[in-house]
Write an enzyme that holds these catalytic residues in place. Sequence first.
Site, short mmCIF file in Angstrom:
data_model
loop_
_atom_site.label_atom_id
_atom_site.label_comp_id
_atom_site.label_asym_id
_atom_site.label_seq_id
_atom_site.Cartn_x
_atom_site.Cartn_y
_atom_site.Cartn_z
N SER A 124 39.22 34.91 54.11
CA SER A 124 39.34 34.21 52.83
C SER A 124 40.21 34.97 51.85
O SER A 124 40.29 36.19 51.89
CB SER A 124 37.93 34.05 52.24
OG SER A 124 38.01 33.75 50.88
N TYR A 149 30.31 38.02 48.76
CA TYR A 149 30.92 37.13 49.76
C TYR A 149 32.29 37.67 50.15
O TYR A 149 32.58 37.89 51.33
CB TYR A 149 31.07 35.71 49.21
CG TYR A 149 32.07 34.91 50.02
CD1 TYR A 149 33.37 34.71 49.55
CD2 TYR A 149 31.73 34.41 51.25
CE1 TYR A 149 34.29 34.03 50.31
CE2 TYR A 149 32.66 33.72 52.01
CZ TYR A 149 33.94 33.54 51.54
OH TYR A 149 34.87 32.88 52.30
N LYS A 153 33.93 39.44 53.85
CA LYS A 153 35.18 39.08 54.54
C LYS A 153 36.06 40.32 54.69
O LYS A 153 36.69 40.52 55.72
CB LYS A 153 35.91 37.97 53.78
CG LYS A 153 35.20 36.62 53.84
CD LYS A 153 35.01 36.13 55.26
CE LYS A 153 34.32 34.79 55.33
NZ LYS A 153 34.08 34.30 56.70
C1 WQD Z 1 37.15 26.96 42.22
C2 WQD Z 1 37.36 27.01 40.72
C3 WQD Z 1 35.52 27.93 39.49
C4 WQD Z 1 32.67 24.70 40.21
C5 WQD Z 1 36.20 29.14 47.35
C6 WQD Z 1 35.15 29.33 48.38
C7 WQD Z 1 35.38 30.59 49.15
C8 WQD Z 1 36.81 30.69 49.59
C9 WQD Z 1 37.76 30.53 48.42
C10 WQD Z 1 36.96 29.90 51.86
C11 WQD Z 1 36.84 28.31 40.10
C12 WQD Z 1 35.77 26.46 39.12
C13 WQD Z 1 33.82 25.48 40.25
C14 WQD Z 1 32.27 24.09 38.99
C15 WQD Z 1 34.16 25.08 37.91
N1 WQD Z 1 37.11 29.69 50.57
N2 WQD Z 1 34.54 25.66 39.11
N3 WQD Z 1 33.03 24.30 37.89
O1 WQD Z 1 35.21 30.24 43.97
O2 WQD Z 1 37.68 29.80 44.31
O3 WQD Z 1 36.09 30.07 46.30
O4 WQD Z 1 37.47 29.23 47.88
O5 WQD Z 1 36.65 30.81 52.46
O6 WQD Z 1 34.55 30.52 50.28
O7 WQD Z 1 33.90 29.43 47.71
O8 WQD Z 1 36.04 28.01 44.85
O9 WQD Z 1 35.41 25.69 44.34
O10 WQD Z 1 33.73 27.54 43.83
O11 WQD Z 1 35.79 27.32 42.44
O12 WQD Z 1 34.84 25.24 36.88
O13 WQD Z 1 31.24 23.36 38.90
O14 WQD Z 1 36.61 25.95 40.12
O15 WQD Z 1 35.21 28.69 38.34
O16 WQD Z 1 37.71 28.69 39.06
P1 WQD Z 1 36.29 29.60 44.75
P2 WQD Z 1 35.15 27.09 43.88
#
Ligand code: WQD
Length: 337
Positions: A124, A149, A153
């Site tokens: 990731s 997490y 990785k």
């Molecule tokens: C994206 C953005 C949040 C929810 C993910 C996977 C991780 C890895 C990388 C594969 C962030 C914002 C989210 C909400 C929000 N993928 N958000 N309100 O954290 O970048 O990581 O991709 O391995 O496993 O978890 O993804 O979708 O959680 O968040 O504002 O209700 O959306 O702050 O900026 P993230 P995410």
Amino acid sequence: MKVIVTGGAGFIGSHTVVELINNGYTPIIVDDFRNSKPFIINQIFKITGQKPKHYAIDCCNYKDFETVFKIEKPEGIIHFAAYKAVGESVNKPLKYYENNINSLVNVLKLMNEFDVNNLVFSSSCTVYGSAKVIPVTEKTPTQKAESPYGNTKQIGEDILHDYFKTSKNKNISILRYFNPIGAHPSGLIGELPIGTPNNLIPFITQTADGIRKSLTIFGNDYPTRDGSCIRDYIHVVDLAIAHIKAFEKQKNQTSELETYNVGTGKGTSVIEVVECFEKETKIKLNYSFGEKREGDVAEIYADNSKIISELEWEPKYSLQDALKDAWNWQKNLKNVK
Ligand code: WQD
């Protein structure tokens, strides 16, 4: 080529199983459905006309996992099975270290025991932490992970490098996913968050569907063009195909370990995702701005030139396609469960 797919009933796993079948592989799903549902396997059958064999076992249970290798004698493995929510991992670190590390160590021990020489590992972009230079290349130094997490990785990749040094004729492809989103265009498989979604897109589609009252955007004063976090959102089918391309390249190798960024090469902010969803679906989303989420980095997106040149892969779907497919899946969910 028979390939064990751990976590093969999961979001990325199920889409990859479809592409494996489409490309003449024989996927064997190993998934205990802790983060997926058995009906997904029937959906794969509806899409491909083939129902992959599956074993509902825990990859951390060596004896059970060994039995699968004894019966199936695979030539390759894709290891997806892992917990992956950044936010949750901050609150439950041991759950992440125990599962994500032990399952990988078992995969490698079994590769030795049964002479399996081809592995694709689900890593990731979180390994980059808060990168100083964006977009990140595979040479960008990994920073201290911002979440347990991301650390699992990083540790996983270190384990693979150390293992590779001691092993002969192993091919290992480490795929660093950016943000996988969307669903299969058929609307038959997609992201199945159990409980409150951790990730942005399922939260958006559940809000649009009235399951959630409103979306909270975590932070609007980041140092980015509109104050919200920037990520590289890649369609899950594009991501699935990258795994096929990794195996294709391994067929012409005897012993190589390579790492690839699997992203679109474009950064999109949370606000831009919300606006794109509203435009694509003509649905006004109810959202407000809240506190920053612990573990989040302000901005990250991929320099994907290495995978494009070495694996002859490139993203075919747009953000609009992914959001349309995600919404289509959300609407279908009522009648597919
Ligand atoms: C994206 C953005 C949040 C929810 C993910 C996977 C991780 C890895 C990388 C594969 C962030 C914002 C989210 C909400 C929000 N993928 N958000 N309100 O954290 O970048 O990581 O991709 O391995 O496993 O978890 O993804 O979708 O959680 O968040 O504002 O209700 O959306 O702050 O900026 P993230 P995410």
